[in-house]
Design an enzyme around this catalytic site. Structure first.
Site, PDB file in Angstrom:
ATOM      1  N   ILE A  19     -22.045  -9.727 -77.159  1.00 27.14           N
ATOM      2  CA  ILE A  19     -22.737  -9.894 -78.461  1.00 27.14           C
ATOM      3  C   ILE A  19     -21.997 -10.682 -79.363  1.00 27.14           C
ATOM      4  CG2 ILE A  19     -23.212  -8.547 -80.335  1.00 27.14           C
ATOM      5  CD1 ILE A  19     -23.584  -5.865 -78.595  1.00 27.14           C
ATOM      6  N   ASN A  88     -17.524  -7.717 -85.412  1.00 26.70           N
ATOM      7  CA  ASN A  88     -18.129  -7.250 -84.212  1.00 26.70           C
ATOM      8  C   ASN A  88     -17.181  -6.803 -82.931  1.00 26.70           C
ATOM      9  OD1 ASN A  88     -20.141  -7.562 -81.782  1.00 26.70           O
ATOM     10  ND2 ASN A  88     -18.684  -9.048 -81.083  1.00 26.70           N
ATOM     11  N   TYR A 151     -14.640   6.362 -79.466  1.00 27.32           N
ATOM     12  CA  TYR A 151     -15.272   5.000 -79.726  1.00 27.32           C
ATOM     13  C   TYR A 151     -16.527   5.812 -80.701  1.00 27.32           C
ATOM     14  CZ  TYR A 151     -18.544   1.119 -79.102  1.00 27.32           C
ATOM     15  OH  TYR A 151     -19.422   0.036 -79.370  1.00 27.32           O
ATOM     16  N   LYS A 155     -17.325   4.212 -84.707  1.00 34.18           N
ATOM     17  CA  LYS A 155     -18.280   3.392 -85.079  1.00 34.18           C
ATOM     18  C   LYS A 155     -18.938   4.275 -86.127  1.00 34.18           C
ATOM     19  CE  LYS A 155     -18.375  -0.352 -82.454  1.00 34.18           C
ATOM     20  NZ  LYS A 155     -18.270  -1.506 -83.266  1.00 34.18           N
TER      21      LYS A 155
END
Length: 161
Positions: A19, A88, A151, A155
């Site tokens: 990404i 990112n 994770y 996030k």
């Protein structure tokens, strides 16, 4: 659709592949000068070469505040300002609740949450009103698989920023 980013300066973290590379490539195609980061100098230089001449690859670990401050100093010296920062960079360490180690927790939170703090706080002094801060989240922030709880938690924390 082509959006003009002519004369804009951007940083994209975690841009060695995936990404981050795609975001940086699109920014360059739209006219921006882009600094990409990743932890390994050789890998980030290769990614920058694939993206093109308006892309500079610099090794930096977002979980290390000094690395991000050094990166900001280089951007200030070369470009004088920053218009866009894309946080990112991310890592995962699979572990179910009950199997989470401090090492895995520190690795994921250090990159995915604290790394965003280091990235943005280092970049803000270079940004003027109208600049953009883009935080890359994940659907795992509200629906993480059982082995991706750390994770997902990291996030989800981005939502508070």
């Amino acid at each position: 659709m082509h959006i003009s980013l002519d004369s804009k300066v951007a940083i994209v973290t975690g841009a060695s592949s995936g990404i981050g590379t795609a975001i940086a490539r699109q920014f360059v195609e739209c006219g921006a000068r882009v600094v990409i980061t990743g932890r390994r100098q050789d890998t980030i230089e290769q990614a920058a070469a694939r993206i093109g001449p308006n892309c500079l690859g610099l090794a930096a670990d977002v979980s290390n505040r000094a690395d991000m401050e050094r990166l900001a100093a280089i951007v200030r010296e070369r470009f004088g300002r920053l218009d866009v920062v894309v946080a990112n960079a991310a890592v995962g360490a699979n572990a179910r609740l009950g199997e989470i180690t401090e090492e895995k927790f520190s690795k994921v939170i250090g990159t995915n949450l604290l790394g965003v703090v280091h990235t943005v706080q280092s970049a803000l002094p270079l940004m003027k009103p109208g600049g953009s801060v883009i935080l890359i989240g994940s659907t795992a922030s509200h629906e993480a698989p059982v082995s991706m709880s750390i994770y997902g938690a990291a996030k989800a924390g981005l939502g508070a920023f």
